[in-house]
Design an enzyme around this catalytic site. Structure first.
Site, PDB file in Angstrom:
ATOM      1  N   ASN A  37       0.984  -4.393   5.704  1.00  0.00           N
ATOM      2  CA  ASN A  37       0.145  -5.072   6.748  1.00  0.00           C
ATOM      3  C   ASN A  37       0.764  -6.260   7.428  1.00  0.00           C
ATOM      4  O   ASN A  37       1.728  -6.639   6.831  1.00  0.00           O
ATOM      5  CB  ASN A  37      -1.428  -5.288   6.032  1.00  0.00           C
ATOM      6  CG  ASN A  37      -1.078  -6.563   4.878  1.00  0.00           C
ATOM      7  OD1 ASN A  37      -0.420  -7.424   5.144  1.00  0.00           O
ATOM      8  ND2 ASN A  37      -1.346  -6.034   3.607  1.00  0.00           N
ATOM      9  N   GLY A  45      -2.362   0.789  -2.430  1.00  0.00           N
ATOM     10  CA  GLY A  45      -1.513   2.064  -1.997  1.00  0.00           C
ATOM     11  C   GLY A  45      -0.109   1.606  -2.077  1.00  0.00           C
ATOM     12  O   GLY A  45       0.453   1.673  -3.085  1.00  0.00           O
ATOM     13  N   VAL A  46       0.794   2.579  -1.207  1.00  0.00           N
ATOM     14  CA  VAL A  46       2.055   2.334  -0.944  1.00  0.00           C
ATOM     15  C   VAL A  46       2.923   0.891  -1.407  1.00  0.00           C
ATOM     16  O   VAL A  46       3.719   0.699  -2.116  1.00  0.00           O
ATOM     17  CB  VAL A  46       3.073   2.745  -0.024  1.00  0.00           C
ATOM     18  CG1 VAL A  46       4.316   2.995  -0.061  1.00  0.00           C
ATOM     19  CG2 VAL A  46       2.396   3.951   0.497  1.00  0.00           C
ATOM     20  N   ASP A  47       2.067  -0.058  -0.531  1.00  0.00           N
ATOM     21  CA  ASP A  47       2.564  -1.418  -0.676  1.00  0.00           C
ATOM     22  C   ASP A  47       2.443  -2.108  -2.169  1.00  0.00           C
ATOM     23  O   ASP A  47       3.389  -2.722  -2.627  1.00  0.00           O
ATOM     24  CB  ASP A  47       1.532  -2.275   0.184  1.00  0.00           C
ATOM     25  CG  ASP A  47       2.061  -3.403   0.883  1.00  0.00           C
ATOM     26  OD1 ASP A  47       3.245  -3.883   0.370  1.00  0.00           O
ATOM     27  OD2 ASP A  47       1.293  -4.143   1.599  1.00  0.00           O
ATOM     28  N   SER A 129       0.009   4.442   7.717  1.00  0.00           N
ATOM     29  CA  SER A 129      -1.473   4.474   8.218  1.00  0.00           C
ATOM     30  C   SER A 129      -2.402   5.602   7.821  1.00  0.00           C
ATOM     31  O   SER A 129      -3.547   5.406   7.858  1.00  0.00           O
ATOM     32  CB  SER A 129      -1.361   4.357   9.880  1.00  0.00           C
ATOM     33  OG  SER A 129      -1.175   3.293  10.440  1.00  0.00           O
ATOM     34  N   THR A 130      -2.248   6.543   7.124  1.00  0.00           N
ATOM     35  CA  THR A 130      -2.973   7.816   6.904  1.00  0.00           C
ATOM     36  C   THR A 130      -3.767   7.316   5.368  1.00  0.00           C
ATOM     37  O   THR A 130      -4.679   8.279   5.159  1.00  0.00           O
ATOM     38  CB  THR A 130      -2.369   8.979   6.656  1.00  0.00           C
ATOM     39  OG1 THR A 130      -1.489   8.932   5.423  1.00  0.00           O
ATOM     40  CG2 THR A 130      -1.773   9.286   8.004  1.00  0.00           C
ATOM     41  N   GLY A 131      -3.808   6.029   4.804  1.00  0.00           N
ATOM     42  CA  GLY A 131      -4.490   5.859   3.520  1.00  0.00           C
ATOM     43  C   GLY A 131      -5.591   4.881   3.917  1.00  0.00           C
ATOM     44  O   GLY A 131      -6.622   5.056   4.715  1.00  0.00           O
ATOM     45  N   TYR A 133      -5.510   2.511   6.072  1.00  0.00           N
ATOM     46  CA  TYR A 133      -5.654   2.591   7.782  1.00  0.00           C
ATOM     47  C   TYR A 133      -6.530   3.626   8.388  1.00  0.00           C
ATOM     48  O   TYR A 133      -6.601   3.464   9.579  1.00  0.00           O
ATOM     49  CB  TYR A 133      -4.479   2.076   8.230  1.00  0.00           C
ATOM     50  CG  TYR A 133      -3.982   0.370   7.972  1.00  0.00           C
ATOM     51  CD1 TYR A 133      -4.996  -0.198   7.453  1.00  0.00           C
ATOM     52  CD2 TYR A 133      -2.994  -0.078   8.551  1.00  0.00           C
ATOM     53  CE1 TYR A 133      -4.564  -1.575   7.275  1.00  0.00           C
ATOM     54  CE2 TYR A 133      -2.539  -1.276   8.529  1.00  0.00           C
ATOM     55  CZ  TYR A 133      -3.385  -2.138   7.811  1.00  0.00           C
ATOM     56  OH  TYR A 133      -2.831  -3.531   7.656  1.00  0.00           O
TER      57      TYR A 133
HETATM   58  N1  APR Z   1       4.171   6.898  -2.864  1.00  0.00           N
HETATM   59  C1  APR Z   1       4.076   7.583  -1.630  1.00  0.00           C
HETATM   60  N2  APR Z   1       2.963   7.716  -0.992  1.00  0.00           N
HETATM   61  C2  APR Z   1       1.886   6.828  -1.326  1.00  0.00           C
HETATM   62  C3  APR Z   1       1.895   5.881  -2.451  1.00  0.00           C
HETATM   63  C4  APR Z   1       3.222   5.984  -3.166  1.00  0.00           C
HETATM   64  N3  APR Z   1       3.465   5.445  -4.504  1.00  0.00           N
HETATM   65  N4  APR Z   1       0.920   5.594  -2.822  1.00  0.00           N
HETATM   66  C5  APR Z   1       0.176   5.724  -1.885  1.00  0.00           C
HETATM   67  N5  APR Z   1       0.655   6.596  -1.170  1.00  0.00           N
HETATM   68  C6  APR Z   1      -0.098   7.355   0.284  1.00  0.00           C
HETATM   69  C7  APR Z   1      -1.447   7.346   0.589  1.00  0.00           C
HETATM   70  O1  APR Z   1      -2.012   8.425  -0.294  1.00  0.00           O
HETATM   71  C8  APR Z   1      -1.604   7.616   2.023  1.00  0.00           C
HETATM   72  O2  APR Z   1      -1.170   8.946   2.306  1.00  0.00           O
HETATM   73  O3  APR Z   1       0.645   6.811   1.388  1.00  0.00           O
HETATM   74  C9  APR Z   1      -0.236   7.126   2.370  1.00  0.00           C
HETATM   75  C10 APR Z   1      -0.495   5.669   3.297  1.00  0.00           C
HETATM   76  O4  APR Z   1      -1.541   4.874   2.467  1.00  0.00           O
HETATM   77  P1  APR Z   1      -1.735   3.242   2.418  1.00  0.00           P
HETATM   78  O5  APR Z   1      -0.531   2.853   1.287  1.00  0.00           O
HETATM   79  O6  APR Z   1      -3.068   3.013   2.137  1.00  0.00           O
HETATM   80  O7  APR Z   1      -0.995   2.776   3.672  1.00  0.00           O
HETATM   81  P2  APR Z   1      -1.867   2.352   5.154  1.00  0.00           P
HETATM   82  O8  APR Z   1      -2.927   3.613   5.375  1.00  0.00           O
HETATM   83  O9  APR Z   1      -0.468   2.580   6.236  1.00  0.00           O
HETATM   84  O10 APR Z   1      -2.609   1.248   4.899  1.00  0.00           O
HETATM   85  C11 APR Z   1      -1.850  -0.028   4.947  1.00  0.00           C
HETATM   86  O11 APR Z   1      -3.101  -0.748   2.724  1.00  0.00           O
HETATM   87  O12 APR Z   1      -2.107  -1.195   1.078  1.00  0.00           O
HETATM   88  C12 APR Z   1      -2.285  -1.780   2.009  1.00  0.00           C
HETATM   89  O13 APR Z   1      -1.111  -3.721   2.258  1.00  0.00           O
HETATM   90  C13 APR Z   1      -1.530  -2.559   2.893  1.00  0.00           C
HETATM   91  O14 APR Z   1      -3.059  -3.352   4.185  1.00  0.00           O
HETATM   92  C14 APR Z   1      -1.822  -2.381   4.230  1.00  0.00           C
HETATM   93  C15 APR Z   1      -2.571  -1.083   4.325  1.00  0.00           C
END
Ligand code: APR
Length: 183
Positions: A37, A45-47, A129-131, A133
């Site tokens: 973010n 999520g990934v973060d 962005s597909t989680g 966001y």
């Molecule tokens: N490895 C690969 N993909 C993952 C993992 C992982 N360990 N964990 C989650 N994902 C997938 C989710 O299922 C989704 O398909 O990554 C994709 C992106 O999702 P998010 O992590 O939610 O990222 P985004 O939609 O860009 O949102 C970003 O979420 O975690 C917070 O700090 C981050 O505020 C920011 C926001």
């Protein structure tokens, strides 16, 4: 029972493009991209997965930046992860506006440019962005793949670009988008 599909490889302009269903913290590439973010403050999520697996040095390095604008990315080292760098990319929060696609492409493009600047051979992207966001993955996947294709049509030092996709639905969306891109 049919074996679940988890990997697809495609040669594109001399670069190996891989769609992989799995956890991005487990892959071994020169750079791993984080879906961060704009305050670089960590999250779910990934973060969350990257900071948990990589350890506190990554957050300490993130804190040295004054955040990161949407559509851009910053570089840190990778702590305990197998990569050399983490590229913390900030995708757009989906609002169904024309700018969404531009900002999403820009997040991917910034990472690809950073990979060239650091002379990297491999990079792994999550589906930015597909989680949390909310960007519909059927719209986001073609943008992600097109940005990579347009980049590697130019001169590139990259040999391998991975998309590491966490769930079956996301994997299927990227697989469909890739089939349409190369047809
Ligand atoms: N490895 C690969 N993909 C993952 C993992 C992982 N360990 N964990 C989650 N994902 C997938 C989710 O299922 C989704 O398909 O990554 C994709 C992106 O999702 P998010 O992590 O939610 O990222 P985004 O939609 O860009 O949102 C970003 O979420 O975690 C917070 O700090 C981050 O505020 C920011 C926001």
């Amino acid at each position: 029972m049919a074996q679940e599909e988890f990997m697809l490889t495609q040669q594109l302009h001399g670069v190996t493009l891989v769609l992989l269903r799995g956890n991005i913290v487990e892959v071994q590439t020169d750079a791993i991209v984080n879906a961060a973010n704009s305050s670089l403050a960590g999250g779910g999520g990934v973060d969350g997965a990257i900071h948990r697996a990589g350890g506190p040095t990554i957050m300490a390095e993130c804190a040295r930046f004054d955040g990161c604008p949407t559509g851009s990315a910053v570089v840190t080292t990778a702590g305990h992860l197998k990569a050399r760098y983490i590229f913390h990319a900030v995708g757009p929060i989906y609002r169904d506006r024309p700018d969404d696609a531009r900002l999403l492409a820009s997040a991917y493009q910034t990472c690809l440019t950073l990979a060239e600047e650091h002379a990297l051979h491999s990079i792994a992207f999550p589906s930015i962005s597909t989680g949390v966001y909310g960007y519909p993955v059927t719209k986001a996947a073609p943008i992600a793949l097109r940005t990579v294709r347009e980049h590697i049509e130019q001169t590139t030092g990259l040999q391998q670009v991975l998309f590491v996709l966490f769930d079956a639905n996301t994997y299927t969306a990227y697989k469909t988008a890739l089939a349409e891109l190369v047809q």
